[in-house]
Design a protein around this motif. Structure first.
Motif, mmCIF file in Angstrom:
data_model
loop_
_atom_site.group_PDB
_atom_site.id
_atom_site.type_symbol
_atom_site.label_atom_id
_atom_site.label_comp_id
_atom_site.label_asym_id
_atom_site.label_seq_id
_atom_site.Cartn_x
_atom_site.Cartn_y
_atom_site.Cartn_z
ATOM 1 N N TRP A 224 1.012 -1.017 -0.050
ATOM 2 C CA TRP A 224 -0.006 0.259 0.237
ATOM 3 C C TRP A 224 1.034 1.070 -0.093
ATOM 4 O O TRP A 224 0.470 2.457 -0.837
ATOM 5 N N SER A 225 1.834 1.262 0.886
ATOM 6 C CA SER A 225 2.329 2.780 0.638
ATOM 7 C C SER A 225 3.372 2.666 -0.445
ATOM 8 O O SER A 225 3.956 3.580 -0.575
ATOM 9 N N LEU B 227 4.899 1.917 -7.853
ATOM 10 C CA LEU B 227 4.985 1.136 -8.977
ATOM 11 C C LEU B 227 3.498 1.148 -9.616
ATOM 12 O O LEU B 227 2.330 1.208 -9.033
ATOM 13 N N GLU B 228 3.664 0.223 -10.298
ATOM 14 C CA GLU B 228 3.229 -0.324 -10.902
ATOM 15 C C GLU B 228 1.744 -1.978 -10.835
ATOM 16 O O GLU B 228 2.147 -2.554 -9.729
ATOM 17 N N LEU B 229 0.536 -1.844 -11.120
ATOM 18 C CA LEU B 229 0.031 -2.572 -10.086
ATOM 19 C C LEU B 229 0.706 -4.706 -10.645
ATOM 20 O O LEU B 229 0.929 -5.094 -9.476
ATOM 21 N N PRO B 230 1.632 -4.648 -11.315
ATOM 22 C CA PRO B 230 1.877 -6.094 -12.062
ATOM 23 C C PRO B 230 2.906 -6.495 -10.278
ATOM 24 O O PRO B 230 3.305 -7.012 -10.288
ATOM 25 N N LEU C 231 -7.245 -5.139 -2.346
ATOM 26 C CA LEU C 231 -6.882 -3.641 -1.925
ATOM 27 C C LEU C 231 -6.943 -2.943 -3.016
ATOM 28 O O LEU C 231 -5.600 -1.674 -3.239
ATOM 29 N N PHE C 232 -5.820 -4.040 -4.537
ATOM 30 C CA PHE C 232 -6.052 -3.251 -5.545
ATOM 31 C C PHE C 232 -5.934 -3.498 -7.059
ATOM 32 O O PHE C 232 -5.443 -2.828 -7.546
#
Length: 873
Positions: free
Chosen positions: A387-388, A393-396, A432-433
């Motif tokens: 989360w931090s 950074l990108e999702l992958p 969360l993502f």
């Protein structure tokens, strides 16, 4: 190690084999015994019950000499028992013992009667015995299928296979069917057919078993002549797990190995899977059964069962692999399919046992509670970290944080917590993502693929990490065992005597804190005594078990079939010359020593036995060396006594005869001269006898060094005073410094050594020649040099003058004397840590013998002692 009491040969075993009760085994055995009795063979019937249904056999039994059987305290209820000790105390040439597979009453020395027979054979007694084929251990499961009854009293196949003679007693099955007795109804036809079928099947098994034995005998007949015969090629491996049918598989492997004349091994591959209590019992029972049937038990640790079995088969040059059916894995084929695919050149046999296939390895899902808490904590930390950095950074890339958490949990714990971490990470990643956040819904197809990919990678990563952890644990355990063997070998290699070997072994064994150990040996009286380890007194039963293990070279005690009532398991450490020691092991909880521990202890026992054998050999070599030196001493004494002692006796005898014969006719001066000659020869004879006594004491270790501080000047003065009559014809010179250190020696022995050296110099000095005694010191040693002007000793022969045989024959010590003075001198100086050297004499003539004595730290002297020392010097 003494071999007293060991028979010159092992007894011969003759087994009368039958298909079922009633075929006539006992009658055939008794008839054969009658033939031996007529031939003059001393035989006694050990234990044969009179057959009620065969009066002829009962009459044959009654006409044979009997060994009275034993009964316990409950004579009315306890069955007859073989008097094994009675047969061993007064051994016959041949004894008869029926029912080889019979179980002995509780409390007997051996659990089974065949073990009694083995002890009688080891004592050199021939044995006739009977057994039915249904009692063969390897046929137990097959007989259960044929008859529906399980036979509990069995005998290992190797006992019958190793018999010297196997006599098959056969009768047609119809003759064995029960007939109709008076007052009974005609037997039912269906029952008759069922009985006939069972008897026929038993007959076939008996014929097959006998045929296998005949084939083995035929091979043994061909081999010594170098003729072509079937050879023992390869090996049979049988792979098992904790399946309930494992014992059935072991029995089938034993029969297959017998038919093919192959050595065989039972192999279990430990993958780190957790076996429940039932599976563990099945596995241990199958391993014990394999040991009883003569197979080798091997336990391997690896993750892949099939590749490990194939690799082990290659290492042991096995050509046949036997397994049971296995259940295939969801993602890959089972063990049997993989063996068939990978085992090129191997004959793979899969026995369809008929029960459920082997279960899949139960992976260790149930970890400790702390491991599962670690999985939850790792997921929370990974979620916070992801989360931090989600804004950067990108999702992958964020999924890699969760994969790292799963990997760490798998490495630190086991598969269960790793899978939990994978599931929690999947949920956290989705909530969360993945859009929409805080929801399990997924709107984009690409995100679904990402989630599935993440889940697969998490599961594979956790599984791989847990597998590597199990392999590391297995390797660590194997390394521990290997390190124990290496450490024991290192310690035993540094041990120099028996006690050091035992102490080193005990030091290594005590690393197992859950076990107690003791090492027993024989004392001077031949009784067992504790030489190392737990020294608590042994109860009578434990001592009897230990005695039996020592005498027969086989394990006994708890966990075996011999004297198993105690708490100790006794392992004899037996070498080529017999038992070297006895290792006793017991658990602190009072349970049986696990089979894996027993196998490891047997492996550790091999280098321990070799070390004990080496220590015994070194002791025997030292004893042989001392014996050789004693024999040399005895030969030298005998060679010298014949001449050297006769000379002074002859002189004394002549002088005394002259005095007695002439009497007053001899003048006073001549009388005095004869008496002085007699006295001098008597003193010389006394010195000879003293030398003989001292040399004998040296040879037998009888000289005791009672040391004290003494001044060198006192020793020199006393020695020269005793030799004053001998030194009278020579010019004596002494050189003693004013200040000399004290010697810590046995004064009388050093004085005797100096007397021997001086007397040797006098013997070879010319008339009116010089003889010099000089003493000096360099702080490390004190030297007493005796020099003469005699003929001297060639440099090439100076090292030989202390040799016994050289002394008796020739050298610088010829002439009068026993030729033992310098040998005694060398022994005395050696006992004090000193030595004797040989050099040139005075002004290049004669010989100088120098006594070297080590100097120790000088004692603190008071003023009176210093004054006494100054006066002596």
């Amino acid at each position: 190690m003494s071999n007293a009491g060991i028979p010159a040969r092992r007894g011969r075993l003759t087994v009368f084999l039958g298909a079922a009760p009633g075929v006539g085994k006992t009658r055939a055995m008794l008839q054969a015994a009658q033939v031996q009795l007529r031939l003059g063979v001393a035989l006694r019937v050990g234990l044969v019950a009179a057959p009620d249904a065969d009066p002829e056999a009962a009459a044959l039994l009654a006409s044979l000499p009997q060994q009275p059987p034993k009964r316990g305290a409950e004579q009315a209820t306890r069955p007859l028992e073989l008097d094994l000790d009675g047969l061993l105390a007064d051994p016959p040439a041949l004894t008869l013992i029926a029912e080889l597979a019979h179980a002995n009453p509780p409390g007997s020395r051996h659990a089974k009667r065949w073990q009694d027979v083995q002890e009688l054979l080891a004592a050199g007694i021939d044995v006739y015995t009977t057994v039915n084929v249904q009692h063969m251990e390897s046929l137990n499961s097959q007989l259960l299928d044929l008859t529906g009854l399980r036979v509990h009293e069995t005998v290992p196949d190797w006992v019958v296979q190793e018999a010297d003679e196997l006599v098959l007693i056969d009768r047609p099955p119809r003759e064995l069917l029960p007939g109709r007795s008076a007052g009974q109804a005609e037997p039912d036809a269906d029952q008759q057919r069922a009985s006939l079928t069972r008897l026929t099947a038993l007959r076939e098994l008996a014929l097959q078993f006998a045929a296998t034995r005949v084939d083995a005998d035929l091979q043994r007949c061909y081999r010594p002549h170098g003729q072509s015969a079937p050879a023992l090629l390869g090996r049979l491996l049988v792979g098992i797990d904790g399946n309930p049918q494992a014992e059935h598989l072991v029995r089938h492997a034993s029969r297959l190995a017998q038919r093919r004349q192959l050595p065989w091994s039972l192999v279990h591959v430990d993958t780190g899977a957790v076996l429940d209590e039932t599976a563990r019992r099945h596995l241990q029972a199958a391993q014990r059964l394999a040991e009883n049937l003569g197979g080798e038990v091997v336990s391997l640790r690896a993750a892949d069962v099939s590749s490990t079995l194939i690799q082990h088969a290659i290492e042991r040059r096995a050509n046949v692999l036997l397994i049971g059916p296995s259940r295939p894995h969801q993602l890959r084929p089972g063990v049997a399919e993989r063996l068939l695919r990978q085992g090129r050149g191997l004959e793979i046999n899969i026995l369809n046992i008929g029960g459920a296939p082997s279960p899949r390895a139960q992976l260790p899902r149930m970890g400790r509670l702390g491991d599962y808490l670690l999985a939850v904590l790792a997921t929370l930390i990974a979620s916070a970290a992801a989360w931090s950095i989600s804004s950067v950074l990108e999702l992958p890339n964020i999924s890699l944080v969760f994969l790292l958490a799963v990997l760490l949990v798998g490495v630190r714990s086991s598969l269960g917590p790793a899978l939990l971490c994978s599931a929690l990470s999947f949920l956290a990643y989705d909530l969360l993502f993945i859009s929409p956040t805080f929801s399990l819904d997924v709107h984009h197809k690409a995100d679904i693929l990402t989630l599935l990919f993440f889940l697969v990678m998490a599961v594979l990563t956790g599984n791989l990490a847990a597998r590597q952890r199990r392999q590391m644990d297995a390797l660590r355990e194997t390394q521990t065992e290997t390190a124990a063997l290496l450490e024991l070998s290192r310690k035993l290699g540094a041990a120099t005597d028996r006690q050091a070997v035992l102490d080193a072994a005990l030091q290594q064994l005590t690393h197992w804190h859950d076990l107690d150990f003791c090492l027993l040996g024989r004392d001077v009286a031949g009784a067992l005594q504790v030489e190392a380890g737990l020294s608590a007194p042994l109860r009578e039963g434990e001592r009897n078990a230990a005695e039996w293990a020592w005498q027969h070279g086989q394990p006994s005690g708890m966990g075996t079939h011999t004297l198993a009532n105690g708490r100790w398991w006794w392992l004899p450490l037996t070498g080529k010359e017999g038992p070297q020691a006895l290792l006793g092991v017991r658990t602190k909880q009072g349970s049986t020593v696990p089979a894996a521990r027993r196998r490891l202890l047997k492996a550790l026992g091999q280098p321990l036995t070799q070390a004990l054998t080496r220590a015994q050999l070194a002791q025997e070599l030292e004893a042989a060396r001392l014996q050789t030196e004693t024999e040399q001493l005895r030969s030298a004494l005998l060679a010298s006594v014949s001449h050297d002692l006769r000379t002074p006796l002859t002189v004394m005898h002549g002088a005394i005869d002259s005095l007695l014969t002439l009497g007053e006719q001899i003048g006073a001066e001549d009388r005095r001269e004869l008496l002085e000659s007699t006295r001098n020869e008597a003193e010389r004879l006394d010195r000879y006898i003293q030398n003989l006594l001292d040399m004998t004491r040296l040879g037998h270790g009888g000289l005791k060094l009672e040391r004290d501080w003494v001044a060198p000047a006192d020793i020199v003065a006393s020695s020269l005073q005793r030799l004053q009559p001998v030194l009278a014809p020579l010019r004596l010179e002494t050189a003693l410094p004013d200040e000399l250190p004290l010697l810590y020696v046995h004064a009388a022995l050093i004085e005797q050594a100096l007397i021997n050296v001086v007397e040797n110099a006098v013997r070879f000095s010319p008339a009116a020649g010089r003889l010099r005694v000089a003493v000096d010191s360099d702080g490390a040693e004190l030297r007493i040099a005796v020099s003469d002007e005699g003929p001297g000793i060639p440099p090439a022969e100076r090292e030989k003058i202390f040799d016994m045989f050289y002394t008796a024959a020739r050298g610088d010590r010829g002439g009068k004397g026993t030729g033992l003075g310098l040998a005694i001198c060398l022994g005395i100086l050696g006992a004090h840590g000193g030595s004797v050297t040989v050099g040139d004499g005075l002004e290049g003539r004669g010989t100088t013998l120098t006594l070297h004595l080590p100097l120790l730290a000088q004692p603190q002297l008071d003023e009176a002692d210093r004054d006494d020392q100054g006066e002596a010097q």
